[in-house]
Design a protein around this motif. Structure first.
Motif, PDB file in Angstrom:
ATOM      1  N   LEU A   8       0.855  -1.182   0.000  1.00 15.22           N
ATOM      2  CA  LEU A   8       0.000   0.000   0.000  1.00 15.22           C
ATOM      3  C   LEU A   8       0.892   1.233   0.000  1.00 15.22           C
ATOM      4  N   VAL A   9       0.617   2.160  -0.912  1.00 10.50           N
ATOM      5  CA  VAL A   9       1.371   3.409  -1.013  1.00 10.50           C
ATOM      6  C   VAL A   9       0.410   4.551  -0.696  1.00 10.50           C
ATOM      7  N   VAL A  10       0.702   5.300   0.363  1.00  8.18           N
ATOM      8  CA  VAL A  10      -0.171   6.382   0.815  1.00  8.18           C
ATOM      9  C   VAL A  10       0.604   7.692   0.752  1.00  8.18           C
ATOM     10  N   LEU A  19       6.289   7.851  -8.481  1.00  5.47           N
ATOM     11  CA  LEU A  19       7.683   7.440  -8.299  1.00  5.47           C
ATOM     12  C   LEU A  19       7.775   6.167  -7.470  1.00  5.47           C
ATOM     13  N   VAL A  20       7.093   6.159  -6.329  1.00  5.46           N
ATOM     14  CA  VAL A  20       7.144   4.986  -5.453  1.00  5.46           C
ATOM     15  C   VAL A  20       6.533   3.777  -6.148  1.00  5.46           C
ATOM     16  N   LYS A 107      12.478  12.566   1.757  1.00  5.28           N
ATOM     17  CA  LYS A 107      12.228  13.047   0.401  1.00  5.28           C
ATOM     18  C   LYS A 107      13.265  14.102   0.047  1.00  5.28           C
ATOM     19  N   PRO A 108      13.672  14.193  -1.183  1.00 10.25           N
ATOM     20  CA  PRO A 108      13.203  13.374  -2.300  1.00 10.25           C
ATOM     21  C   PRO A 108      13.850  11.993  -2.266  1.00 10.25           C
ATOM     22  N   VAL A 109      13.058  10.989  -2.565  1.00  9.33           N
ATOM     23  CA  VAL A 109      13.557   9.619  -2.612  1.00  9.33           C
ATOM     24  C   VAL A 109      13.859   9.250  -4.052  1.00  9.33           C
ATOM     25  N   THR A 110      14.668   8.221  -4.215  1.00  6.88           N
ATOM     26  CA  THR A 110      14.996   7.736  -5.549  1.00  6.88           C
ATOM     27  C   THR A 110      14.443   6.327  -5.718  1.00  6.88           C
TER      28      THR A 110
END
Length: 121
Positions: A8-10, A19-20, A107-110
């Motif tokens: 789950l991406v929230v 991106l995620v 953030k920012p994440v890669t």
């Protein structure tokens, strides 16, 4: 038989969701997207997940409250949680871990960081 983790991406930001989700898909996971923490709390009672990526600074139910709800859910109390935050406050990480978060990503994440977390979990 291959295992495909259901994640789950929230996040309230669509570009972060994209991106995620892309990174999770490349890592072999099945992402489920939610841009509302209220909806995420409902979903946690309806479905079982193998992990959760959640934004700490959600506008409705914040990340700490959502983490608490996840930890008290019947189906998802033990699932790994990864927090995504833009906060540079040093106390935020401590607060996240006290709330039951397993991994902290600023953030920012890669895509590489996200894939690394998925592979390590």
């Amino acid at each position: 038989m291959n295992f495909t983790p259901k994640i789950l991406v929230v996040d309230s930001d669509q570009s972060s969701l994209d991106l995620v989700g892309s990174a999770l898909t490349h890592a072999g996971a099945e992402p489920h997207y939610v841009n509302s923490s209220n909806r995420a709390a409902e979903i946690m009672d309806e479905a079982k997940f193998d992990g959760v990526f959640l934004e700490w600074g959600m506008p409705e139910v914040n990340g700490m409250q959502l983490a608490g709800q996840i930890r008290s859910s019947k189906s998802n109390s033990l699932c790994p949680m990864v927090v995504l935050t833009a906060s540079k406050d040093p106390g935020t990480m401590k607060e996240c871990f006290r709330a039951g978060i397993n991994f902290f990503l600023q953030k920012p994440v890669t895509q590489d960081k996200i894939q690394s977390v998925v592979k390590n979990v």
